[in-house]
Scaffold this active site. Structure first.
Site: not given
Ligand code: ATP
Ligand code: MG
Length: 563
Positions: A38, A264, A274
């Site tokens: 996002e 994650r 974030k």
């Molecule tokens: P938000 O809190 O804004 O949703 P987010 O970290 O999930 O934050 P996204 O931009 O939605 O941000 O994440 C993009 C992709 O990265 C998603 O598929 C998410 O599952 C993956 N992702 C985010 N954080 C992690 C992490 N710590 N480890 C592995 N994958 C991650």
């Protein structure tokens, strides 16, 4: 004829097992994944794990991977984040080859799917406020209460949705909800929202829409529209999977992507949310998203971490379904390992103490040959200027040394790396008693660093020639937080309470070998005995070096001592 596609040799994680099975069973002729950020912030090292997984499996199994911006929440999103994310993914070494998509490109199609659900009696426009919807959703043990609008005729919902879209209604007046099951044991299935009114402009679609789709509706259908076969996401989406499947099932979209959740990446001594990273930037606790203390890709790049080290780290961490916290020391050791291979060696003095060699000719100077490893001249085979006045590291001298301190002290002999044996004869101090200069003698017979009579010294010091050395600023970077889990806070506290005030130390009086003049930002080397460093983009006439990582895990040592 055609060579059979070979899976990698190493043992497969559960996702690669599934993919291999789907290919060999013929369920899919080829696979297609996506990385779906996002654009509401910069990427962090957790995202790198997801990027490496999605692009990695596509590459390994001859499939494709899309870069898709999940831009359905215009309030927090911005074009500048889109550019930054593209840049970070590319820098990590992954290539989406023109396959860059945006959920906002599908707004028209998604709207069509919503109408389809209305026509099938599977969605309705609801006049409850979002608070009322939350309040009537029930609990884990109690079913939710149906909306008074649940049986609204399809024509009416259609008409209202069209009005919502046009902007005839105010935010909060209506929502579109899926009609599923208010008693479902999965709360996500209790008539979830599909659209809500948001009278804001979108960074791509402008003012074309007054309604925006919810993540759960947009994500699965975007996957399906792109023909994604394996939709890899983190474990917090496990409960969303049923809804994911429901939307795909009940709309006319063709593909049937499969959502698979993995754990994650969590790292100790840092935060990865974030929201928290944004707070650090917005409130000036760091200098920006690319502050070298940040766990962002931009921060790691600024610090000098090579992208190959981040990829090697992701590979080492692996993919599993069990939540865990990875020790940041592992990341540091992977970086160290990588740089040990290819970073040239040089000398720098961070906190200079002047040494005058009283028996060296007044105007004399010479060039000494410095070789780390004759087999690998690229690791810093060079000439280093030597003269009567040098700088050594202040902490390499103690006037009154304790037992185990083997470096320079009054009357003691040590080796100057690549140069000569040196003996401290006299200590010069200022009015406050601070040591300002050491007057020493050298042994001309020890040129190159060995004594012909075979006598030994217990320490080898790094140094630079005072008149040749280049003034530089050096930034030492430590962990951003003092505690392993900064997210754990006491009542009324904040993760900010755990910030490490010493995470950034700026040494403005450093001196480096003259060979380091004019290096490009991002160039990396080892400063012998001190760690791996990289040229910061702030460099001007006077270069600025960031310490990427120290040579040894000093942290583990401190921790062990505390035990
Ligand atoms: P938000 O809190 O804004 O949703 P987010 O970290 O999930 O934050 P996204 O931009 O939605 O941000 O994440 C993009 C992709 O990265 C998603 O598929 C998410 O599952 C993956 N992702 C985010 N954080 C992690 C992490 N710590 N480890 C592995 N994958 C991650
Ligand atoms: Mg997310």
């Amino acid at each position: 004829m055609s060579e059979e596609r070979k899976a990698p040799e190493k043992s497969l994680d559960f996702i690669r097992e599934i993919i291999r099975e789907d290919l060999s069973s013929g369920k899919h002729a080829s696979i297609h994944t996506r990385f779906p950020p996002e654009p509401n912030g910069h990427l962090h090292i957790g995202h790198a794990k997801s990027i490496a997984l999605n692009f990695g499996v596509a590459e390994e199994y001859g499939g494709l991977c899309n870069l898709r911006f999940d831009d359905t929440n215009p309030m927090k999103e911005d074009e500048s984040y889109v550019r930054a994310i593209e840049n970070d993914v590319r820098w990590l070494g992954f290539d989406w080859q023109e396959r860059e998509y945006h959920a906002s490109d599908y707004f028209g199609k998604l709207y069509g799917f919503a109408l389809e659900l209305i026509d099938k009696g599977l969605a309705y426009v609801c006049s409850l406020s979002e608070e009322e919807i939350r309040a009537t959703r029930g609990t884990v043990t109690e079913a939710g209460r149906p909306s008074p609008d649940r049986e609204r005729p399809a024509e009416e919902s259609r008409r209202l949705l069209e009005e919502m879209r046009r902007g005839d209604h105010a935010e909060g007046d209506y929502t579109l909800r899926a009609k599923i099951d208010m008693a479902s044991s999965n709360m996500k299935m209790r008539d979830p929202l599909i659209y809500r009114i948001r009278r804001v402009s979108h960074h791509r679609s402008g003012n074309a829409w007054s309604i925006y789709p919810m993540y759960d509706f947009a994500h699965c259908l975007s996957d399906a529209l792109e023909g994604i076969t394996h939709s890899l996401c983190t474990l917090e989406f496990e409960n969303n999977r049923e809804l994911y499947d429901w939307f795909v099932e009940h709309t006319s979209v063709e593909a049937r992507p499969r959502q698979i959740e993995f754990a994650r990446l969590n790292l100790n001594y840092t935060v990865m949310s974030k929201r928290k990273l944004l707070e650090l930037v917005r409130d000036g606790h760091v200098s920006g998203w690319d502050d070298p203390r940040m766990p962002t890709i931009a921060g790691l790049r600024r610090r000098g971490v090579p992208p190959t080290a981040i990829r090697a780290f992701c590979e080492k961490v692996g993919v599993a379904r069990r939540e865990s916290v990875v020790d940041v020391a592992l990341l540091e050791s992977v970086i160290r390992e990588q740089l040990n291979h290819d970073a040239p060696r040089h000398m720098a003095v961070l906190d200079p103490l002047k040494v005058v060699i009283t028996n060296y000719p007044e105007d004399g100077e010479e060039e000494l040959e410095a070789v780390i490893n004759p087999e690998q001249p690229e690791l810093g085979k060079r000439k280093v200027p030597f003269s009567r006045e040098l700088y050594i590291e202040r902490e390499d001298f103690l006037e009154d040394p304790p037992k185990k301190f083997f470096r320079l002290a009054p009357g003691r002999e040590v080796r100057l790396r690549y140069a000569y044996f040196l003996t401290c004869e006299e200590v010069v101090k200022d009015a406050e008693g601070r040591v300002t200069e050491l007057r020493c003698s050298y042994d001309p017979a020890t040129r190159g660093g060995d004594a012909p009579d075979g006598r030994k010294v217990k320490a080898t010091l790094h140094w630079v020639s005072a008149k040749h050395a280049l003034p530089a600023t050096v930034r030492l970077i430590d962990r951003l937080f003092r505690v392993e889990n900064p997210n754990a806070v006491e009542e009324g506290g904040s993760f900010l309470d755990h910030l490490n005030p010493d995470a950034l130390q700026v040494l403005a009086e450093a001196r480096v070998e003259p060979a380091l003049a004019g290096r490009e930002p991002g160039w990396r080397c080892q400063f012998e005995r001190l760690g791996y460093f990289s040229v910061d983009p702030d460099s001007g006439e006077k270069p600025v070096f960031n310490r990427i990582v120290s040579l040894k895990d000093s942290w583990a040592r401190v921790k062990n001592q505390r035990r």
